[in-house]
Design a protein around this motif. Structure first.
Motif, PDB file in Angstrom:
ATOM      1  N   LYS A 168      -0.912 -33.238 -29.400  1.00  0.00           N
ATOM      2  CA  LYS A 168      -1.852 -32.528 -28.539  1.00  0.00           C
ATOM      3  C   LYS A 168      -1.623 -31.028 -28.533  1.00  0.00           C
ATOM      4  O   LYS A 168      -2.573 -30.244 -28.525  1.00  0.00           O
ATOM      5  CB  LYS A 168      -1.755 -33.044 -27.095  1.00  0.00           C
ATOM      6  N   ARG A 169      -0.377 -30.630 -28.545  1.00  0.00           N
ATOM      7  CA  ARG A 169      -0.114 -29.186 -28.433  1.00  0.00           C
ATOM      8  C   ARG A 169      -0.626 -28.444 -29.656  1.00  0.00           C
ATOM      9  O   ARG A 169      -1.173 -27.350 -29.530  1.00  0.00           O
ATOM     10  CB  ARG A 169       1.363 -28.917 -28.174  1.00  0.00           C
ATOM     11  N   ALA A 170      -0.500 -29.031 -30.841  1.00  0.00           N
ATOM     12  CA  ALA A 170      -0.998 -28.377 -32.056  1.00  0.00           C
ATOM     13  C   ALA A 170      -2.526 -28.294 -32.026  1.00  0.00           C
ATOM     14  O   ALA A 170      -3.106 -27.267 -32.390  1.00  0.00           O
ATOM     15  CB  ALA A 170      -0.529 -29.138 -33.290  1.00  0.00           C
ATOM     16  N   LEU A 171      -3.170 -29.359 -31.575  1.00  0.00           N
ATOM     17  CA  LEU A 171      -4.626 -29.356 -31.476  1.00  0.00           C
ATOM     18  C   LEU A 171      -5.105 -28.345 -30.430  1.00  0.00           C
ATOM     19  O   LEU A 171      -6.082 -27.629 -30.642  1.00  0.00           O
ATOM     20  CB  LEU A 171      -5.133 -30.759 -31.139  1.00  0.00           C
ATOM     21  N   ALA A 172      -4.381 -28.260 -29.317  1.00  0.00           N
ATOM     22  CA  ALA A 172      -4.726 -27.289 -28.268  1.00  0.00           C
ATOM     23  C   ALA A 172      -4.637 -25.861 -28.824  1.00  0.00           C
ATOM     24  O   ALA A 172      -5.527 -25.039 -28.587  1.00  0.00           O
ATOM     25  CB  ALA A 172      -3.800 -27.452 -27.065  1.00  0.00           C
ATOM     26  N   VAL A 173      -3.589 -25.577 -29.579  1.00  0.00           N
ATOM     27  CA  VAL A 173      -3.415 -24.242 -30.172  1.00  0.00           C
ATOM     28  C   VAL A 173      -4.519 -23.971 -31.186  1.00  0.00           C
ATOM     29  O   VAL A 173      -5.124 -22.893 -31.194  1.00  0.00           O
ATOM     30  CB  VAL A 173      -2.025 -24.106 -30.831  1.00  0.00           C
ATOM     31  N   LYS A 174      -4.815 -24.968 -32.016  1.00  0.00           N
ATOM     32  CA  LYS A 174      -5.859 -24.802 -33.032  1.00  0.00           C
ATOM     33  C   LYS A 174      -7.201 -24.470 -32.381  1.00  0.00           C
ATOM     34  O   LYS A 174      -7.888 -23.539 -32.803  1.00  0.00           O
ATOM     35  CB  LYS A 174      -5.977 -26.076 -33.869  1.00  0.00           C
ATOM     36  N   LEU A 175      -7.559 -25.224 -31.337  1.00  0.00           N
ATOM     37  CA  LEU A 175      -8.829 -24.969 -30.645  1.00  0.00           C
ATOM     38  C   LEU A 175      -8.840 -23.591 -29.996  1.00  0.00           C
ATOM     39  O   LEU A 175      -9.841 -22.874 -30.054  1.00  0.00           O
ATOM     40  CB  LEU A 175      -9.089 -26.058 -29.600  1.00  0.00           C
ATOM     41  N   ALA A 176      -7.722 -23.193 -29.397  1.00  0.00           N
ATOM     42  CA  ALA A 176      -7.633 -21.879 -28.754  1.00  0.00           C
ATOM     43  C   ALA A 176      -7.794 -20.765 -29.793  1.00  0.00           C
ATOM     44  O   ALA A 176      -8.500 -19.786 -29.551  1.00  0.00           O
ATOM     45  CB  ALA A 176      -6.310 -21.732 -28.007  1.00  0.00           C
ATOM     46  N   LEU A 177      -7.170 -20.937 -30.939  1.00  0.00           N
ATOM     47  CA  LEU A 177      -7.269 -19.921 -31.991  1.00  0.00           C
ATOM     48  C   LEU A 177      -8.656 -19.882 -32.624  1.00  0.00           C
ATOM     49  O   LEU A 177      -9.061 -18.856 -33.184  1.00  0.00           O
ATOM     50  CB  LEU A 177      -6.196 -20.145 -33.057  1.00  0.00           C
ATOM     51  N   GLN A 178      -9.387 -20.987 -32.519  1.00  0.00           N
ATOM     52  CA  GLN A 178     -10.761 -21.023 -33.029  1.00  0.00           C
ATOM     53  C   GLN A 178     -11.753 -20.431 -32.033  1.00  0.00           C
ATOM     54  O   GLN A 178     -12.933 -20.355 -32.306  1.00  0.00           O
ATOM     55  CB  GLN A 178     -11.175 -22.460 -33.362  1.00  0.00           C
ATOM     56  N   GLY A 179     -11.255 -20.033 -30.872  1.00  0.00           N
ATOM     57  CA  GLY A 179     -12.110 -19.354 -29.912  1.00  0.00           C
ATOM     58  C   GLY A 179     -12.612 -20.201 -28.753  1.00  0.00           C
ATOM     59  O   GLY A 179     -13.395 -19.721 -27.940  1.00  0.00           O
ATOM     60  N   TYR A 180     -12.170 -21.456 -28.674  1.00  0.00           N
ATOM     61  CA  TYR A 180     -12.565 -22.280 -27.532  1.00  0.00           C
ATOM     62  C   TYR A 180     -11.947 -21.702 -26.264  1.00  0.00           C
ATOM     63  O   TYR A 180     -10.809 -21.230 -26.290  1.00  0.00           O
ATOM     64  CB  TYR A 180     -12.070 -23.727 -27.692  1.00  0.00           C
ATOM     65  N   VAL A 181     -12.684 -21.730 -25.170  1.00  0.00           N
ATOM     66  CA  VAL A 181     -12.119 -21.266 -23.899  1.00  0.00           C
ATOM     67  C   VAL A 181     -11.179 -22.345 -23.364  1.00  0.00           C
ATOM     68  O   VAL A 181     -11.340 -23.526 -23.651  1.00  0.00           O
ATOM     69  CB  VAL A 181     -13.220 -20.927 -22.865  1.00  0.00           C
ATOM     70  N   TYR A 182     -10.204 -21.908 -22.565  1.00  0.00           N
ATOM     71  CA  TYR A 182      -9.186 -22.822 -22.072  1.00  0.00           C
ATOM     72  C   TYR A 182      -9.789 -23.975 -21.265  1.00  0.00           C
ATOM     73  O   TYR A 182      -9.324 -25.101 -21.324  1.00  0.00           O
ATOM     74  CB  TYR A 182      -8.152 -22.085 -21.228  1.00  0.00           C
ATOM     75  N   ARG A 183     -10.836 -23.695 -20.487  1.00  0.00           N
ATOM     76  CA  ARG A 183     -11.455 -24.747 -19.685  1.00  0.00           C
ATOM     77  C   ARG A 183     -12.038 -25.855 -20.565  1.00  0.00           C
ATOM     78  O   ARG A 183     -11.972 -27.025 -20.233  1.00  0.00           O
ATOM     79  CB  ARG A 183     -12.531 -24.177 -18.771  1.00  0.00           C
ATOM     80  N   ALA A 184     -12.624 -25.473 -21.703  1.00  0.00           N
ATOM     81  CA  ALA A 184     -13.186 -26.466 -22.629  1.00  0.00           C
ATOM     82  C   ALA A 184     -12.067 -27.312 -23.238  1.00  0.00           C
ATOM     83  O   ALA A 184     -12.187 -28.541 -23.323  1.00  0.00           O
ATOM     84  CB  ALA A 184     -13.989 -25.767 -23.728  1.00  0.00           C
ATOM     85  N   ILE A 185     -10.985 -26.661 -23.636  1.00  0.00           N
ATOM     86  CA  ILE A 185      -9.843 -27.389 -24.218  1.00  0.00           C
ATOM     87  C   ILE A 185      -9.256 -28.329 -23.174  1.00  0.00           C
ATOM     88  O   ILE A 185      -8.891 -29.472 -23.484  1.00  0.00           O
ATOM     89  CB  ILE A 185      -8.777 -26.400 -24.742  1.00  0.00           C
ATOM     90  N   GLU A 186      -9.177 -27.853 -21.939  1.00  0.00           N
ATOM     91  CA  GLU A 186      -8.678 -28.670 -20.830  1.00  0.00           C
ATOM     92  C   GLU A 186      -9.484 -29.956 -20.726  1.00  0.00           C
ATOM     93  O   GLU A 186      -8.928 -31.049 -20.595  1.00  0.00           O
ATOM     94  CB  GLU A 186      -8.782 -27.857 -19.538  1.00  0.00           C
ATOM     95  N   ASN A 187     -10.803 -29.851 -20.812  1.00  0.00           N
ATOM     96  CA  ASN A 187     -11.672 -31.026 -20.703  1.00  0.00           C
ATOM     97  C   ASN A 187     -11.602 -31.917 -21.937  1.00  0.00           C
ATOM     98  O   ASN A 187     -11.601 -33.135 -21.822  1.00  0.00           O
ATOM     99  CB  ASN A 187     -13.123 -30.594 -20.457  1.00  0.00           C
ATOM    100  N   ILE A 188     -11.531 -31.319 -23.115  1.00  0.00           N
ATOM    101  CA  ILE A 188     -11.497 -32.093 -24.355  1.00  0.00           C
ATOM    102  C   ILE A 188     -10.206 -32.895 -24.476  1.00  0.00           C
ATOM    103  O   ILE A 188     -10.224 -34.082 -24.803  1.00  0.00           O
ATOM    104  CB  ILE A 188     -11.649 -31.154 -25.580  1.00  0.00           C
ATOM    105  N   LEU A 189      -9.074 -32.254 -24.210  1.00  0.00           N
ATOM    106  CA  LEU A 189      -7.767 -32.888 -24.426  1.00  0.00           C
ATOM    107  C   LEU A 189      -7.124 -33.457 -23.169  1.00  0.00           C
ATOM    108  O   LEU A 189      -6.062 -34.064 -23.241  1.00  0.00           O
ATOM    109  CB  LEU A 189      -6.804 -31.883 -25.067  1.00  0.00           C
ATOM    110  N   ASN A 190      -7.767 -33.207 -22.014  1.00  0.00           N
ATOM    111  CA  ASN A 190      -7.217 -33.673 -20.740  1.00  0.00           C
ATOM    112  C   ASN A 190      -5.823 -33.089 -20.500  1.00  0.00           C
ATOM    113  O   ASN A 190      -4.867 -33.796 -20.196  1.00  0.00           O
ATOM    114  CB  ASN A 190      -7.190 -35.204 -20.673  1.00  0.00           C
TER     115      ASN A 190
END
Length: 127
Positions: A2-24
């Motif tokens: 999860k942590r690698a996917l969270a970092v990848k999404l953040a670096l791709q420009g996803y906002v933290y709230r969206a990542i929070e919802n996607i990955l719980n």
């Protein structure tokens, strides 16, 4: 991982709230692992329990209260991110964040961006 996917999404420009919802996961979680990836690279994402700092020093607490006083509105997740990024501190319970709010003389009602009782659409629906 999860942590690698969270970092990848953040670096791709996803906002933290969206990542929070996607990955719980919490926004603080995303911030912590992104920061670690930036400073340590891929090895920083590997497991290796070091323990997290769970208390602020008096100076850090005063600085945080000063930071809060400069904010337009207050949100627990924003405070959580601030503490992780500035001091690498993660509290074990939400109560610790509320304690900082109380010391800064910020109530939970004042912390909300919009007063839910002042929402014109909700008022119209009730009439």
């Amino acid at each position: 991982m999860k942590r690698a996917l969270a970092v990848k999404l953040a670096l791709q420009g996803y906002v933290y709230r969206a990542i929070e919802n996607i990955l719980n996961v919490s926004q603080g979680y995303v911030s912590k692992w992104k920061k670690r990836f930036i400073t340590q690279g891929i090895p920083g994402l590997r497991l290796g329990y070091r323990g997290a700092k769970t208390k602020l020093t008096r100076e850090e607490e005063e600085s945080t209260i000063q930071w809060l006083s400069c904010q337009e509105y207050w949100d627990i997740s924003e405070l959580e991110i601030y503490l992780i990024e500035e001091y690498d501190v993660i509290f074990e319970s939400k109560e610790s964040y509320y304690k900082i709010y109380r010391k800064a003389k910020i109530t939970r009602q004042k912390a909300e961006k919009v007063n839910p009782r002042k929402n014109e659409e909700l008022v119209k629906k009730r009439r």
